[in-house]
Write a protein that holds these residues in place. Structure first.
Motif, short mmCIF file in Angstrom:
data_model
loop_
_atom_site.label_atom_id
_atom_site.label_comp_id
_atom_site.label_asym_id
_atom_site.label_seq_id
_atom_site.Cartn_x
_atom_site.Cartn_y
_atom_site.Cartn_z
N PHE A 1 -10.53 1.63 11.73
CA PHE A 1 -10.36 0.70 10.62
C PHE A 1 -8.99 0.04 10.72
O PHE A 1 -8.07 0.55 11.35
N SER A 2 -8.89 -1.10 10.08
CA SER A 2 -7.59 -1.72 9.86
C SER A 2 -7.69 -2.58 8.60
O SER A 2 -8.74 -3.15 8.32
N GLN A 3 -6.62 -2.60 7.84
CA GLN A 3 -6.58 -3.40 6.62
C GLN A 3 -5.19 -4.03 6.52
O GLN A 3 -4.18 -3.33 6.39
N HIS A 4 -5.15 -5.35 6.64
CA HIS A 4 -3.89 -6.08 6.56
C HIS A 4 -4.04 -7.12 5.46
O HIS A 4 -4.73 -8.13 5.62
N SER A 5 -3.43 -6.84 4.32
CA SER A 5 -3.59 -7.72 3.16
C SER A 5 -2.30 -7.68 2.34
O SER A 5 -1.30 -7.10 2.77
N GLU A 6 -2.34 -8.30 1.19
CA GLU A 6 -1.14 -8.38 0.36
C GLU A 6 -0.62 -7.01 -0.05
O GLU A 6 0.59 -6.77 -0.06
N GLN A 7 -1.53 -6.09 -0.34
CA GLN A 7 -1.13 -4.79 -0.86
C GLN A 7 -1.06 -3.69 0.21
O GLN A 7 -0.33 -2.71 0.04
N PHE A 8 -1.80 -3.84 1.31
CA PHE A 8 -1.91 -2.75 2.28
C PHE A 8 -1.79 -3.28 3.71
O PHE A 8 -2.29 -4.36 4.03
N ASP A 9 -1.16 -2.47 4.54
CA ASP A 9 -1.02 -2.79 5.96
C ASP A 9 -1.19 -1.48 6.72
O ASP A 9 -0.23 -0.79 7.07
N ILE A 10 -2.45 -1.11 6.96
CA ILE A 10 -2.77 0.19 7.54
C ILE A 10 -3.83 0.04 8.62
O ILE A 10 -4.61 -0.93 8.62
N ASN B 1 7.05 8.57 -12.28
CA ASN B 1 6.64 9.83 -11.66
C ASN B 1 6.29 9.68 -10.19
O ASN B 1 6.11 10.68 -9.49
N PHE B 2 6.17 8.43 -9.72
CA PHE B 2 5.64 8.19 -8.39
C PHE B 2 6.69 7.51 -7.51
O PHE B 2 7.67 6.94 -7.98
N ARG B 3 6.45 7.57 -6.23
CA ARG B 3 7.43 7.13 -5.24
C ARG B 3 7.85 5.68 -5.46
O ARG B 3 9.03 5.34 -5.37
N ARG B 4 6.90 4.82 -5.76
CA ARG B 4 7.22 3.39 -5.88
C ARG B 4 7.53 2.99 -7.32
O ARG B 4 7.84 1.85 -7.58
N GLY B 5 7.40 3.93 -8.23
CA GLY B 5 7.70 3.61 -9.62
C GLY B 5 6.77 2.56 -10.18
O GLY B 5 5.67 2.35 -9.71
N GLY B 6 7.22 1.89 -11.22
CA GLY B 6 6.39 0.89 -11.90
C GLY B 6 6.57 -0.49 -11.33
O GLY B 6 6.89 -1.43 -12.04
N PHE B 7 6.31 -0.60 -10.03
CA PHE B 7 6.63 -1.86 -9.35
C PHE B 7 5.60 -2.94 -9.60
O PHE B 7 5.86 -4.12 -9.34
N LEU B 8 4.41 -2.58 -10.07
CA LEU B 8 3.30 -3.53 -10.07
C LEU B 8 3.34 -4.42 -11.31
O LEU B 8 3.32 -3.93 -12.44
N HIS B 9 3.37 -5.72 -11.10
CA HIS B 9 3.32 -6.67 -12.20
C HIS B 9 1.93 -6.64 -12.82
O HIS B 9 0.92 -6.44 -12.14
N ARG B 10 1.89 -6.86 -14.14
CA ARG B 10 0.61 -6.82 -14.86
C ARG B 10 -0.44 -7.73 -14.21
O ARG B 10 -1.60 -7.35 -14.09
N ASP B 11 -0.03 -8.93 -13.79
CA ASP B 11 -0.98 -9.88 -13.23
C ASP B 11 -1.53 -9.44 -11.88
O ASP B 11 -2.53 -10.00 -11.41
N ASP B 12 -0.87 -8.47 -11.23
CA ASP B 12 -1.29 -8.04 -9.90
C ASP B 12 -2.16 -6.78 -9.91
O ASP B 12 -2.61 -6.33 -8.85
N ARG B 13 -2.41 -6.22 -11.07
CA ARG B 13 -3.09 -4.92 -11.08
C ARG B 13 -4.51 -5.02 -10.54
O ARG B 13 -4.97 -4.13 -9.82
N TYR B 14 -5.23 -6.12 -10.85
CA TYR B 14 -6.59 -6.25 -10.32
C TYR B 14 -6.57 -6.69 -8.86
O TYR B 14 -7.52 -6.42 -8.13
N VAL B 15 -5.51 -7.36 -8.44
CA VAL B 15 -5.38 -7.69 -7.02
C VAL B 15 -5.32 -6.41 -6.22
O VAL B 15 -6.05 -6.23 -5.23
N ARG B 16 -4.42 -5.50 -6.63
CA ARG B 16 -4.31 -4.23 -5.91
C ARG B 16 -5.60 -3.41 -6.02
O ARG B 16 -6.07 -2.84 -5.04
N ALA B 17 -6.17 -3.35 -7.22
CA ALA B 17 -7.39 -2.57 -7.40
C ALA B 17 -8.52 -3.10 -6.52
O ALA B 17 -9.26 -2.32 -5.90
N GLU C 1 -8.24 -4.85 -3.67
CA GLU C 1 -7.96 -4.54 -2.27
C GLU C 1 -8.09 -3.04 -1.99
O GLU C 1 -8.54 -2.64 -0.92
N PHE C 2 -7.70 -2.24 -2.96
CA PHE C 2 -7.81 -0.79 -2.81
C PHE C 2 -9.27 -0.38 -2.64
O PHE C 2 -9.62 0.37 -1.71
N LEU C 3 -10.13 -0.87 -3.53
CA LEU C 3 -11.54 -0.51 -3.48
C LEU C 3 -12.19 -1.03 -2.20
O LEU C 3 -12.99 -0.32 -1.56
#
Length: 455
Positions: free
Chosen positions: A191-200, A138-154, A156-158
């Protein structure tokens, strides 16, 4: 010296995503109409609850390639509902489940900060993750996230969201002599955030909110999930229903939080729970039996077990023994769009077989047992005592209460159990603060140093 009495935290949960709501009840209302949300929220506030909670459903689920015929049809977005509820409540926290996999930090941080301003500091975010490609389509990037990376993204997101919320000092906006308002300096919001999941990078355009940051809730049972929740969340959903295991989980989370440098009591544990009341215990037990048999029909029982067996179980008698075949976790998913309920399906099924054999459970009876929430069944006096005892003995800090009936099911609890908890001194009689953090007994976070906010 006696231990001080804990104040019970209560959240009100509007059902609809899973099987607990009995839509066939003549008194059942809409899961979409604003009147349903408003009624439950106002009832919770009348009962001096801490917050109103919404789960999330991002897709119509499927079973064997067809739309799941027992799924709820229609699930509004959480943020508009919570914003509308901010206008008809005064003290109740407003917590929404929002996915960290299928959203972006700047947009979501801005939405939550806006809700926090609109509500006077009552916003909360239940952080969830997903590796589900079916939902991801349903989303632009689809189901790209590997199970092992879900907490990495979460994680970094938080961290990024908090960086954005902290980018405005409390005194960033000042007034001039003509009554205008302006930003104190050009570094505000940077702000700036440059990490594995985000570059903003950029400037965040919502000032610091009334409670500093929205409250954060999370659920995690695996070691990785427990560490993430203990280090990042203000409150955690506990899956444990029985006091010994619940107390063990409580102590483990508090120890993990302390190891991560957080003060004692900075993480609240909240299992979901239901209740059934009667004028006598026997009446409540019989009422509970009738409700659960309605919630878990034979067909529902088959489907619930399919989420772990990952097989079509429609050919098995719901009132007969468990399936004589094992789970098939390597096959294509039978149920699409629902979180996996077992880390190791073979281990889970083995445990269920032992449970069924020990209690002579049928397939349906097992489903009723293993898929139920923490349940408080009895007279109002009994239910008040059992809830209070569970909390005072550190099984949790409170409960998120749901009912089989939407939206009026909570009325009975507020009218008959809340006064008894107040008499026991375990539940407030009046709100003493104005924010979600005030309700939960959590201090407002100190803003990050100005230099660090843009790092």
């Amino acid at each position: 010296m006696s231990k001080p009495r804990k104040q019970i935290i209560l959240g009100a949960y509007l059902g609809g995503v899973n099987h607990h709501t009995v839509w066939s009840d003549p008194a059942a209302g809409s899961q979409i109409a604003f009147s349903s949300f408003q009624h439950l929220a106002r009832t919770a506030e009348r009962g001096r609850f801490d917050f109103f909670f919404l789960a999330e459903g991002l897709i119509l689920r499927e079973r064997l390639g067809l739309i799941f015929d027992q799924d709820i049809v229609g699930r509004p977005d959480s943020l508009p509902v919570l914003a509308a509820l901010a206008a008809v409540t005064e003290h109740l926290g407003l917590v929404g489940t929002i996915n960290a996999t299928f959203n972006e930090p700047y947009e979501l941080a801005r939405q939550l900060a806006s809700l926090d301003h609109l509500s006077g500091g009552r916003a909360g975010w239940n952080v969830v993750t997903s590796f589900d490609a079916f939902t991801g389509q349903n989303f632009r990037r689809g189901g790209f996230l590997h199970r092992d990376d879900r907490y990495v993204r979460a994680g970094e997101f938080l961290a990024t969201a908090r960086k954005l919320w902290d980018s405005w000092p409390a005194d960033a906006v000042v007034a001039d002599k003509n009554g205008g308002r302006f930003v104190r300096d050009d570094t505000v919001g940077a702000f700036s955030q440059h990490s594995e999941q985000f570059d903003i990078s950029g400037h965040f355009n919502v000032p610091r909110s009334p409670q500093g940051r929205p409250g954060v809730l999370q659920a995690g049972v695996s070691p990785q999930g427990r560490d993430f929740a203990a280090g990042s969340a203000d409150a955690i959903f506990s899956p444990y229903r029985h006091l010994p295991e619940a107390r063990e989980f409580y102590q483990d989370i508090q120890a993990r939080a302390l190891r991560q440098g957080r003060p004692a009591g900075s993480v609240k544990l909240l299992p979901s729970a239901s209740f059934v009341l009667g004028d006598t215990e026997a009446e409540a037990v019989e009422r509970h039996r009738e409700i659960t048999r309605t919630q878990v029909s034979g067909r529902t029982a088959q489907i619930l077990l399919e989420t772990v067996w990952n097989r079509d179980l429609s050919g098995y008698d719901p009132d007969g023994p468990l399936p004589d075949v094992g789970p098939d976790p390597e096959a294509p998913l039978t149920i699409q769009g629902r979180a996996r309920l077992a880390q190791d399906p073979h281990e889970t099924v083995a445990g269920w077989r032992a449970l069924a054999e020990a209690n002579n459970y049928s397939l349906r009876e097992l489903a009723i047992h293993v898929f139920s929430r923490t349940e408080f069944i009895g007279t109002p006096v009994q239910v008040a005592e059992r809830i209070d005892s569970f909390v005072q003995n550190d099984g949790s800090d409170g409960f998120i209460l749901g009912s089989h009936l939407t939206p009026t099911g909570l009325d009975e609890f507020v009218d008959r159990v809340v006064p008894l908890l107040q008499e026991r001194g375990s539940l407030r009689t009046e709100y003493t603060g104005t924010t979600l953090r005030d309700n939960l007994g959590l201090p407002a976070p100190a803003p990050a140093p100005a230099a660090a906010s843009a790092a």
